[in-house]
Structures are given as C-alpha cells and as structure tokens.
Design a protein around this motif. Structure first.
Motif, PDB file in Angstrom:
ATOM      1  N   ILE A   6       0.908  -0.925  -0.018  1.00 39.29           N
ATOM      2  CA  ILE A   6      -0.152   0.055   0.028  1.00 39.29           C
ATOM      3  C   ILE A   6       0.946   1.307  -0.150  1.00 39.29           C
ATOM      4  O   ILE A   6       0.617   2.332  -0.854  1.00 39.29           O
ATOM      5  N   SER A  10       0.962   3.868  -2.870  1.00 38.13           N
ATOM      6  CA  SER A  10       0.737   5.173  -2.591  1.00 38.13           C
ATOM      7  C   SER A  10       1.765   6.253  -3.042  1.00 38.13           C
ATOM      8  O   SER A  10       1.285   7.461  -3.764  1.00 38.13           O
ATOM      9  N   ILE A 135      -6.776   2.008   1.160  1.00 42.19           N
ATOM     10  CA  ILE A 135      -5.610   2.236   0.064  1.00 42.19           C
ATOM     11  C   ILE A 135      -6.069   3.608  -0.547  1.00 42.19           C
ATOM     12  O   ILE A 135      -5.083   4.438  -0.876  1.00 42.19           O
TER      13      ILE A 135
END
Length: 190
Positions: A6, A10, A135
């Motif tokens: 994640i 990101s 997320i």
C-alpha cells in the motif's frame, strides 16, 4: 494488500502530483496555507479517483484502460502548454508581483491529469478484492503531503529563477503526460 504494498502504491500514485506541484509552486509562489490548500486539492482528487475506478469495476475496465492515458496526456499538455506560453510571453524585467497566478480550475485540471491512472488502479483493485477505503485514504494522504511539499519547493526555486522555472515546469508537465501516454501505449516501460 500488505502495508508495504500500500505504501509503495501510494508513493507511486503521488509522484506525478509531486512533480506537477513543484511546477505550480514556481508559478504561484504560495504561502504555507496556500500550499496546504493546493495539497488538499491534489490529495482529495487522488483519493477520489481510485474510489471511482473501483466503483466502475470489471464492467468498464477496458474503457478506462483504453482512454486514461489520453485524458491524462491532454490535460497535462494543456496545462503545461499554458505555463510555457506564459513564461515565453513574460518580459524578464517584470516585477515579481506581476507574475501570473494560476486559478483553481487549472489546479483541478492538473490534479485530475495526474490522478487519472489512479482510476485504472482502482479498477484493478476491484479484481483483487482489496480494501479500497484504506488504500484510497493512503494514496490521498501521501499525495496531500507530497504535493504540499512540492508547492513549497517550487516556491523556493521560483523565487530565484522566475520564468525559467515556469518554463521547465511546463515542459515537465507535458513530458509527464507524454510518459503516461507512451507507457500505456507500450512504447516504454518504467
């Protein structure tokens, strides 16, 4: 998805917004509150686009994947072209107070242009059954932080380099749009 996955997702989704924010910061030379507001615009849009992509899901996956790169390229090329045009038109002897200020519409267009890929990521996350809320929040928060920092970096560089940084920022936005386009057309792999 793991927390590391994640975080990597990101950061990668936020990189384009960071680059665009540096260019915009050079043009606007924002105060800290203005940089935070711009970061919020980038962050909110970057949060919403994977949610939208996820909601579209499997049914529209081929449509999003087929046009996202063209939309991103078009938006970034227009915004970058405007920056180049304004940098080329400006008299180098103009006072700093006369520098053009780009508006909210240009900021939103830039944020959308840099986040179109996140919609496609959202579609693919629907296939994985990933927790889209965590997320999307992670992508949005990371984008907010990096875009705010990018605006402030651009402000510092812009104060010294003026139109040159604006010109470079415009070229970088067009380059970023071209990179997105070429990646999705399969001509380059990064």
């Amino acid at each position: 998805m793991t927390p590391i996955s994640i975080a990597v997702l990101s950061l990668s989704m936020s990189a384009d917004a960071f680059a665009a924010a540096v260019g915009r910061g050079a043009v606007q030379r924002p105060t800290l509150p203005a940089a935070v507001r711009a970061g919020l615009v980038f962050g909110v849009i970057e949060t919403l686009t994977p949610l939208i992509g996820w909601a579209i899901g499997v049914a529209a996956a081929s449509l999003v994947e087929q046009i996202d790169h063209w939309i991103a390229f078009g938006l970034l090329a227009v915004v970058g072209g405007k920056m180049i045009w304004e940098a080329a038109r400006r008299d180098p002897d103009e006072a700093e107070a006369d520098l053009p200020r780009t508006g909210m519409l240009a900021l939103i267009a830039t944020a959308v242009g840099t986040s179109i890929d996140a919609a496609a990521v959202g579609v693919s996350l629907a296939f994985l059954g990933a927790n889209i809320l965590i997320i999307a929040a992670s992508i949005g928060l990371t984008t907010f932080l990096l875009a705010t920092i990018g605006m402030l970096i651009g402000r510092a560089a812009g104060a010294r380099l003026g139109s040159i940084v604006e010109l470079i920022g415009g070229v970088l936005l067009i380059g970023l749009g071209l990179k997105i386009l070429l990646e999705h057309l399969g001509y380059i792999a990064w």
